[in-house]
Design a protein around this motif. Structure first.
Motif, PDB file in Angstrom:
ATOM      1  N   ASN A  46      26.949  53.947 137.214  1.00 50.25           N
ATOM      2  CA  ASN A  46      26.401  52.748 137.364  1.00 50.25           C
ATOM      3  C   ASN A  46      26.525  52.212 138.667  1.00 50.25           C
ATOM      4  O   ASN A  46      26.943  52.651 139.570  1.00 50.25           O
ATOM      5  CB  ASN A  46      27.006  51.639 136.053  1.00 50.25           C
ATOM      6  N   LEU A  47      26.038  50.830 138.807  1.00 46.95           N
ATOM      7  CA  LEU A  47      26.222  50.070 140.054  1.00 46.95           C
ATOM      8  C   LEU A  47      27.696  49.902 140.362  1.00 46.95           C
ATOM      9  O   LEU A  47      27.929  49.890 141.619  1.00 46.95           O
ATOM     10  CB  LEU A  47      25.504  48.831 139.788  1.00 46.95           C
ATOM     11  N   ALA A  48      28.458  49.577 139.574  1.00 46.41           N
ATOM     12  CA  ALA A  48      29.891  49.433 140.006  1.00 46.41           C
ATOM     13  C   ALA A  48      30.480  50.623 140.359  1.00 46.41           C
ATOM     14  O   ALA A  48      31.191  50.560 141.586  1.00 46.41           O
ATOM     15  CB  ALA A  48      30.521  49.009 138.935  1.00 46.41           C
ATOM     16  N   ALA A  49      30.446  51.993 139.953  1.00 46.04           N
ATOM     17  CA  ALA A  49      30.557  53.107 140.435  1.00 46.04           C
ATOM     18  C   ALA A  49      30.334  53.312 141.935  1.00 46.04           C
ATOM     19  O   ALA A  49      30.904  53.622 142.718  1.00 46.04           O
ATOM     20  CB  ALA A  49      30.451  54.205 139.592  1.00 46.04           C
ATOM     21  N   LEU A  50      28.877  53.077 142.168  1.00 48.06           N
ATOM     22  CA  LEU A  50      28.292  53.153 143.326  1.00 48.06           C
ATOM     23  C   LEU A  50      28.612  52.502 144.433  1.00 48.06           C
ATOM     24  O   LEU A  50      28.993  53.079 145.535  1.00 48.06           O
ATOM     25  CB  LEU A  50      26.703  52.978 143.225  1.00 48.06           C
ATOM     26  N   THR A  51      29.306  51.292 144.264  1.00 47.73           N
ATOM     27  CA  THR A  51      29.582  50.311 145.281  1.00 47.73           C
ATOM     28  C   THR A  51      31.066  50.230 145.403  1.00 47.73           C
ATOM     29  O   THR A  51      31.730  49.336 146.191  1.00 47.73           O
ATOM     30  CB  THR A  51      28.972  49.102 145.007  1.00 47.73           C
ATOM     31  N   HIS A  66      24.901  61.136 139.676  1.00 46.00           N
ATOM     32  CA  HIS A  66      23.424  60.747 139.673  1.00 46.00           C
ATOM     33  C   HIS A  66      23.286  59.423 139.488  1.00 46.00           C
ATOM     34  O   HIS A  66      23.599  58.899 138.607  1.00 46.00           O
ATOM     35  CB  HIS A  66      22.683  61.572 138.512  1.00 46.00           C
ATOM     36  N   ALA A  67      22.606  58.576 140.486  1.00 42.61           N
ATOM     37  CA  ALA A  67      22.306  57.428 140.170  1.00 42.61           C
ATOM     38  C   ALA A  67      20.825  57.096 140.155  1.00 42.61           C
ATOM     39  O   ALA A  67      19.978  57.578 141.014  1.00 42.61           O
ATOM     40  CB  ALA A  67      22.808  56.535 141.447  1.00 42.61           C
ATOM     41  N   GLU A  68      20.299  56.352 139.306  1.00 44.96           N
ATOM     42  CA  GLU A  68      18.840  56.135 139.073  1.00 44.96           C
ATOM     43  C   GLU A  68      18.651  54.659 138.782  1.00 44.96           C
ATOM     44  O   GLU A  68      19.275  54.067 137.786  1.00 44.96           O
ATOM     45  CB  GLU A  68      18.250  57.102 138.006  1.00 44.96           C
ATOM     46  N   GLY A  69      17.772  54.074 139.556  1.00 45.36           N
ATOM     47  CA  GLY A  69      16.990  52.946 139.297  1.00 45.36           C
ATOM     48  C   GLY A  69      18.042  51.562 139.253  1.00 45.36           C
ATOM     49  O   GLY A  69      18.014  50.419 138.856  1.00 45.36           O
ATOM     50  N   LEU A  70      18.858  51.963 140.348  1.00 41.27           N
ATOM     51  CA  LEU A  70      19.908  50.766 140.613  1.00 41.27           C
ATOM     52  C   LEU A  70      19.511  49.914 141.817  1.00 41.27           C
ATOM     53  O   LEU A  70      18.969  50.290 142.633  1.00 41.27           O
ATOM     54  CB  LEU A  70      21.552  51.584 141.013  1.00 41.27           C
ATOM     55  N   VAL A  76      16.723  54.022 144.021  1.00 42.75           N
ATOM     56  CA  VAL A  76      18.057  53.008 144.253  1.00 42.75           C
ATOM     57  C   VAL A  76      17.662  52.307 145.526  1.00 42.75           C
ATOM     58  O   VAL A  76      17.281  52.802 146.656  1.00 42.75           O
ATOM     59  CB  VAL A  76      19.336  53.864 144.634  1.00 42.75           C
ATOM     60  N   SER A  77      17.763  50.975 145.260  1.00 42.95           N
ATOM     61  CA  SER A  77      17.615  50.178 146.524  1.00 42.95           C
ATOM     62  C   SER A  77      19.245  49.725 147.423  1.00 42.95           C
ATOM     63  O   SER A  77      19.919  49.193 146.560  1.00 42.95           O
ATOM     64  CB  SER A  77      16.830  48.739 146.076  1.00 42.95           C
ATOM     65  N   PHE A 109      17.921  61.594 148.330  1.00 44.23           N
ATOM     66  CA  PHE A 109      17.541  60.448 148.144  1.00 44.23           C
ATOM     67  C   PHE A 109      16.040  60.760 147.910  1.00 44.23           C
ATOM     68  O   PHE A 109      15.321  61.193 148.499  1.00 44.23           O
ATOM     69  CB  PHE A 109      17.641  59.524 149.171  1.00 44.23           C
ATOM     70  N   VAL A 110      15.511  60.238 146.594  1.00 43.50           N
ATOM     71  CA  VAL A 110      14.140  60.112 146.254  1.00 43.50           C
ATOM     72  C   VAL A 110      13.748  58.625 145.862  1.00 43.50           C
ATOM     73  O   VAL A 110      14.185  58.066 145.212  1.00 43.50           O
ATOM     74  CB  VAL A 110      14.081  61.062 144.966  1.00 43.50           C
ATOM     75  N   ALA A 111      12.586  58.266 146.905  1.00 41.32           N
ATOM     76  CA  ALA A 111      12.006  56.937 146.226  1.00 41.32           C
ATOM     77  C   ALA A 111      12.851  56.022 146.496  1.00 41.32           C
ATOM     78  O   ALA A 111      12.949  54.891 145.652  1.00 41.32           O
ATOM     79  CB  ALA A 111      11.211  57.186 145.098  1.00 41.32           C
ATOM     80  N   CYS A 112      14.094  55.947 147.266  1.00 43.44           N
ATOM     81  CA  CYS A 112      15.106  54.809 147.603  1.00 43.44           C
ATOM     82  C   CYS A 112      14.510  53.928 148.816  1.00 43.44           C
ATOM     83  O   CYS A 112      13.577  54.300 149.418  1.00 43.44           O
ATOM     84  CB  CYS A 112      16.441  55.546 148.057  1.00 43.44           C
TER      85      CYS A 112
END
Length: 212
Positions: free
Chosen positions: A19-24, A33-37, A57-58, A74-77
């Motif tokens: 999730n976003l918290a783990a990503l940042t 795997h992060a998707e749609g964050l 991911v933005s 990175f795909v479509a980021c």
């Protein structure tokens, strides 16, 4: 030329979702795997990722410090106007990503694929993109001053008005690049691979006067 590593498309099925918290959070990410964050506008101190996949991911306008990427896709980021500090990347793919205005000064990239990416105004000044591939996409007015582009391939890539002054072009294949208006110095073109038409266009750099 050594081609960038191709990450298997079925990779996502074997990765742990984050999730976003783990990503940042700044903790190392592995086999994730992060998707749609949406991490746009955020700042975090460290980002280490290995064997990861990021889809849609933005990171727009984010500032990320001490970046180390290995075997990442990175795909479509969206990395538009993102700042990556101390960015090291090896065997990384950017596919259909928006990289407009990305700032990754003094980056160290090797075996990186940039496929169908929008890289206008990207700043990779004094960095290294060795043994990499720019495929399609657009890199108009990109800032590649002082970059080491050794053994890198440009395939169907508009580079119009880009700045390649002081870049290292040893065995750099520019035959698939649109070089109209590119800024480059006479000493920079040594070792570059170009078409006869491109060589003719750059003859002025060497002070040549061509007559029929």
């Amino acid at each position: 030329m050594k081609k960038p590593w191709r990450i298997p498309p079925e990779l996502a099925q074997t990765l742990a979702p984050i999730n976003l918290a783990a990503l940042t959070a700044g903790r190392p990410l592995e086999d994730s795997h992060a998707e749609g964050l949406d991490a746009s506008g955020r700042t975090w101190a460290a980002w280490k990722a290995r064997g990861c996949l990021f889809e849609r991911v933005s990171f727009s306008k984010a500032t990320i410090k001490s970046v180390t990427l290995r075997d990442v896709r990175f795909v479509a980021c969206d990395l538009s106007n993102t700042t990556l500090l101390g960015c090291e990347a090896k065997r990384v793919e950017f596919v259909r990503c928006r990289i407009t205005g990305l700032k990754a000064l003094e980056c160290q990239w090797e075996s990186v694929l940039l496929d169908e990416c929008e890289g206008r105004y990207a700043q990779l000044t004094d960095g290294a993109l060795r043994q990499s591939e720019f495929r399609e996409g657009s890199w108009l007015e990109a800032d590649l001053r002082g970059a080491d582009l050794s053994h890198t391939l440009f395939s169907r890539v508009p580079l119009r008005q880009a700045d390649l002054s002081r870049a290292r072009l040893t065995a750099t294949d520019l035959r698939g690049a649109d070089l109209e208006g590119v800024r480059v110095l006479p000493e920079d073109v040594r070792g570059a691979i170009v078409t006869p038409a491109q060589a003719l266009a750059w003859a002025y750099l060497l002070g040549l006067e061509i007559r029929g």
